[in-house]
Design an enzyme around this catalytic site. Sequence first.
Site, PDB file in Angstrom:
ATOM      1  N   THR A   1      -7.351  -0.928  -4.077  1.00  0.00           N
ATOM      2  CA  THR A   1      -8.229  -0.001  -4.194  1.00  0.00           C
ATOM      3  C   THR A   1      -8.974   0.528  -5.314  1.00  0.00           C
ATOM      4  OG1 THR A   1      -6.847   1.161  -2.211  1.00  0.00           O
ATOM      5  CG2 THR A   1      -7.945   2.650  -3.535  1.00  0.00           C
TER       6      THR A   1
ATOM      7  N   GLN B   1      -7.823  -9.075   2.140  1.00  0.00           N
ATOM      8  CA  GLN B   1      -6.887  -9.924   3.320  1.00  0.00           C
ATOM      9  C   GLN B   1      -7.376 -11.219   3.273  1.00  0.00           C
ATOM     10  OE1 GLN B   1      -5.223  -8.540   5.666  1.00  0.00           O
ATOM     11  NE2 GLN B   1      -5.119  -6.367   4.824  1.00  0.00           N
TER      12      GLN B   1
ATOM     13  N   HIS C   1       0.181  -7.334  -3.258  1.00  0.00           N
ATOM     14  CA  HIS C   1       1.126  -6.999  -2.249  1.00  0.00           C
ATOM     15  C   HIS C   1       0.725  -7.721  -0.700  1.00  0.00           C
ATOM     16  CE1 HIS C   1      -0.150  -3.312   0.319  1.00  0.00           C
ATOM     17  NE2 HIS C   1      -0.903  -3.613  -0.812  1.00  0.00           N
TER      18      HIS C   1
ATOM     19  N   THR D   1      -2.462   0.506 -20.173  1.00  0.00           N
ATOM     20  CA  THR D   1      -1.343  -0.358 -20.600  1.00  0.00           C
ATOM     21  C   THR D   1      -1.031  -1.287 -19.557  1.00  0.00           C
ATOM     22  OG1 THR D   1      -0.294   1.002 -22.104  1.00  0.00           O
ATOM     23  CG2 THR D   1       0.831  -0.711 -21.548  1.00  0.00           C
TER      24      THR D   1
ATOM     25  N   CYS E   1      -5.027   7.738  10.753  1.00  0.00           N
ATOM     26  CA  CYS E   1      -4.375   8.886  11.563  1.00  0.00           C
ATOM     27  C   CYS E   1      -4.003  10.035  10.212  1.00  0.00           C
ATOM     28  CB  CYS E   1      -3.321   8.393  12.065  1.00  0.00           C
ATOM     29  SG  CYS E   1      -2.080   9.484  12.836  1.00  0.00           S
TER      30      CYS E   1
END
Length: 420
Positions: free
Chosen positions: A70, A184, A206, A242, A331
């Site tokens: 993001t 992705q 992640h 940092t 949502c």
Amino acid sequence: MPAYLDHAATTPLSAAALAALTRELARTGNPSSLHGSGRRARRAVEDARETIAAAVGAHPSEVIFTSGGTEADNLAVKGLFWSRVATDPTRRRILCSAVEHHAVLDTVEWLERHEGAEVTWLPVDGDGRVDLDFLAAEIARDPDSIALVTVMWANNEVGTVQPVPAVVALATAAGIPVHSDAVQAFGSLAVDFKASGLAAMSISGHKIGGPVGVGALLLGRAVTLTPVQHGGGQERDVRSGTLDTPSIAAFAAAAEEVTAALTAETRRIGGLRDRLVAGITERIPGATVRGATGADRLPGNAHFTFQGCEGDSLLFLLDLAGVESSTGSACTAGVPRPSHVLLAMGLDEETARGAQRFTLGHASTDADVDALLAALPNAYLKAKQAGMAGHESTIQTAGTVARQGGSVLPAPADLPRPVE
């Protein structure tokens, strides 16, 4: 253990990443410090930078560490826009695909509301693939007014791989920089930043077996970017702050592992996905696969719409049966809305609200697919009996159906906003 089929949202930490993370967490040192501990931390960061650069086909100096995908998307889109406008105030147009992740979509909309950007949304076909003829026409119409083009490498909901090389060819011929959200794609496809010709590309830890909270922006060495945040001038004066040495080291370990096994894992995960798709299609007549097929689709993505049922109802019923999936739609406060991706692909609202996304990754096994295929027919039957509830009562309806099995679902206020 539940069958985890939501790897597109986040994937389990790999053993290599965990080892690197715990090793660095036990050490001390700010990589900007000049003493021994600081220099040791700096070596760990620079070793990780070289590893990630090799994994994505970039020069180490092109790797800008961020807190995740993001931030990388925000930095690329805002930074490119501001830099281009500063050079020429008439460059205010942003060409953006209509199926972007919200990290790009919301950033572009923010620039439109607050910074005077003029946005053109690039339409997609029924598989979610961007319309290249439309893009070419928009560029030809007034190339000098375009600040940037942003088109994701692969869609997070339906798995469709975009024609990034063709997009870049059209834009760069007119001197327009292109950004791609490859969050992705990286770890699932062969991604080569240099070969792509992109000005900027976003990746995240992640999604590939690394920790949450670390990612990178790949930024061409000749590309000028206006910083979003200011401070110590780390990361080429583009992204101050940092550096998180443990997470960066773990990110690199995951990147090295996933790229080394890419060919074999693509084949294995793609085989699991194909078995999952065939099993659902055979068992559920009301299920329709959405998105592209074959090489034009992420190997671990299986996206369906289920006729006559609410996606959230099906999600909760599967969860109660020990299978974790996703609707892939936004949502807010427990009130479901149809996916902007599916609507852009031409689906009507009712059909789009029946979406369910199953995504596989490095930890997926045949047992996960078996669990889904065993649980889905009954869950679908119950969800279909509940029907397509009104927006305000969807979660309550799902709860009523689920409680017939003796469980209580979370209240709407407790539900997150899934935007992965």
